[in-house]
Scaffold this active site. Structure first.
Site, short mmCIF file in Angstrom:
data_model
loop_
_atom_site.label_atom_id
_atom_site.label_comp_id
_atom_site.label_asym_id
_atom_site.label_seq_id
_atom_site.Cartn_x
_atom_site.Cartn_y
_atom_site.Cartn_z
N LYS A 154 -8.88 11.21 133.07
CA LYS A 154 -7.95 10.09 133.02
C LYS A 154 -8.76 8.75 133.27
CE LYS A 154 -5.37 11.33 136.49
NZ LYS A 154 -5.89 12.87 136.83
N ARG A 194 2.70 10.67 140.83
CA ARG A 194 2.45 11.97 140.96
C ARG A 194 3.45 12.66 141.64
NH1 ARG A 194 -3.47 10.74 141.37
NH2 ARG A 194 -4.79 12.41 142.01
N ARG A 240 -19.14 16.23 138.91
CA ARG A 240 -18.95 15.04 139.42
C ARG A 240 -19.35 14.86 140.64
NH1 ARG A 240 -13.23 12.21 138.44
NH2 ARG A 240 -12.46 12.92 140.50
N ARG A 267 -17.72 11.33 146.42
CA ARG A 267 -16.68 11.42 146.84
C ARG A 267 -16.26 12.89 147.65
NH1 ARG A 267 -11.98 10.33 141.99
NH2 ARG A 267 -10.92 11.70 143.27
N ARG A 309 -6.57 20.43 145.40
CA ARG A 309 -5.93 19.30 144.58
C ARG A 309 -5.25 19.72 143.54
NH1 ARG A 309 -11.56 16.32 144.00
NH2 ARG A 309 -10.43 15.04 142.47
P1 ADP Z 1 -8.04 12.70 140.85
O1 ADP Z 1 -7.13 12.55 139.54
O2 ADP Z 1 -9.44 13.09 140.38
O3 ADP Z 1 -7.77 13.74 141.81
P2 ADP Z 1 -7.53 10.06 142.06
O4 ADP Z 1 -8.55 9.08 142.09
O5 ADP Z 1 -6.35 9.84 140.96
O6 ADP Z 1 -8.37 11.47 141.61
O7 ADP Z 1 -6.90 10.29 143.41
C1 ADP Z 1 -7.69 10.71 144.39
C2 ADP Z 1 -6.86 11.04 145.67
O8 ADP Z 1 -6.02 9.74 146.01
C3 ADP Z 1 -5.66 11.99 145.29
O9 ADP Z 1 -6.14 13.42 145.88
C4 ADP Z 1 -4.85 11.55 146.70
O10 ADP Z 1 -5.04 11.89 148.18
C5 ADP Z 1 -4.80 9.99 146.51
N1 ADP Z 1 -4.03 9.62 145.53
C6 ADP Z 1 -4.13 9.06 144.48
N2 ADP Z 1 -2.94 8.61 143.65
C7 ADP Z 1 -2.05 8.95 144.40
C8 ADP Z 1 -0.57 9.06 144.40
N3 ADP Z 1 0.08 8.41 143.17
N4 ADP Z 1 0.10 9.55 144.98
C9 ADP Z 1 -0.22 10.25 146.48
N5 ADP Z 1 -1.65 10.35 146.49
C10 ADP Z 1 -2.54 9.77 145.68
#
Ligand code: ADP
Length: 193
Positions: A14, A89, A128, A134, A146
């Site tokens: 994404k 999400r 990654r 991270r 996750r």
């Molecule tokens: P990825 O899609 O690679 O898991 P993101 O950068 O989108 O990574 O998100 C990293 C973390 O940030 C998630 O695992 C969660 O803990 C938090 N997070 C991000 N977006 C949301 C969301 N919309 N609702 C709740 N938690 C979120």
């Protein structure tokens, strides 16, 4: 406005595709993950609270991310549109997004859902993790958590947007350019109606 929900499990690509799409379509990129990592880095109160949840691969509370997105949309009302990356999400987040956009006289144009098999996701995220710094990419257990949170709480949003005839599935394995082309074609076809 052109408002894209770029959807898919962690590691689906994404972020990579968002960068290319925002350039092509002149949109504003709203990544809740990026915003939260910025808060963590700046050690704000919010960032400190979110840190342990994020590092364990769990979601932060809906009201936190909904508030963040609401602010960013309000700050950019003259934009051509937005790319939502990593948001919504949960069902509550999707409903809140519809409400916020409706209040501004707009709505979600399409949900583009990147489809990638679980084994490939784990491999990509482990890779990654070698350079991203991270904590949530650093070990297989957190990565699997996750993906399991995605399967339990997030994947239902495919039904949410399908019910509004806004869901488009895109096979997310191939070169970055191949996937970008498929995404662009899907966007161009909704734009002409
Ligand atoms: P990825 O899609 O690679 O898991 P993101 O950068 O989108 O990574 O998100 C990293 C973390 O940030 C998630 O695992 C969660 O803990 C938090 N997070 C991000 N977006 C949301 C969301 N919309 N609702 C709740 N938690 C979120």
């Amino acid at each position: 406005m052109l408002n894209l929900v770029l959807f898919g499990p962690p590691g689906a690509g994404k972020g990579t595709q968002s960068e290319k799409l925002l350039e092509k379509y002149g949109l504003i990129h709203l990544s809740t993950g990026d915003i939260l990592r910025g808060e963590m880095k700046a050690e704000t109160e919010l960032g400190l609270k979110a840190k342990s949840l994020i590092e364990a691969g769990n979601l932060v509370p809906d009201e936190v991310v909904i508030g963040m997105i609401d602010n960013k949309i309000s700050e950019n009302l003259n934009a051509k549109g937005f790319i939502f990356d990593g948001f919504p999400r949960t069902q509550a987040q999707a409903e809140a997004l519809d409400k916020v956009l409706e209040e501004k006289g707009t709505g979600v144009s399409v949900m583009l859902s990147l489809e990638v098999a679980e084994e490939e996701l784990v491999n990509r995220l482990l890779e990654r993790g070698k350079y991203s710094g991270r904590a949530d990419d650093a070990n297989e257990e957190t990565i699997k958590n996750r993906i399991s949170v995605y399967n339990k709480e997030t994947s239902v949003l495919v039904d949410y947007y399908s019910a509004q005839s806004k869901h488009v599935g895109i096979y997310g394995v191939g070169t970055i350019d191949e996937i970008f082309e498929k995404l662009s074609n899907a966007i161009d076809s909704i734009q002409v109606g």
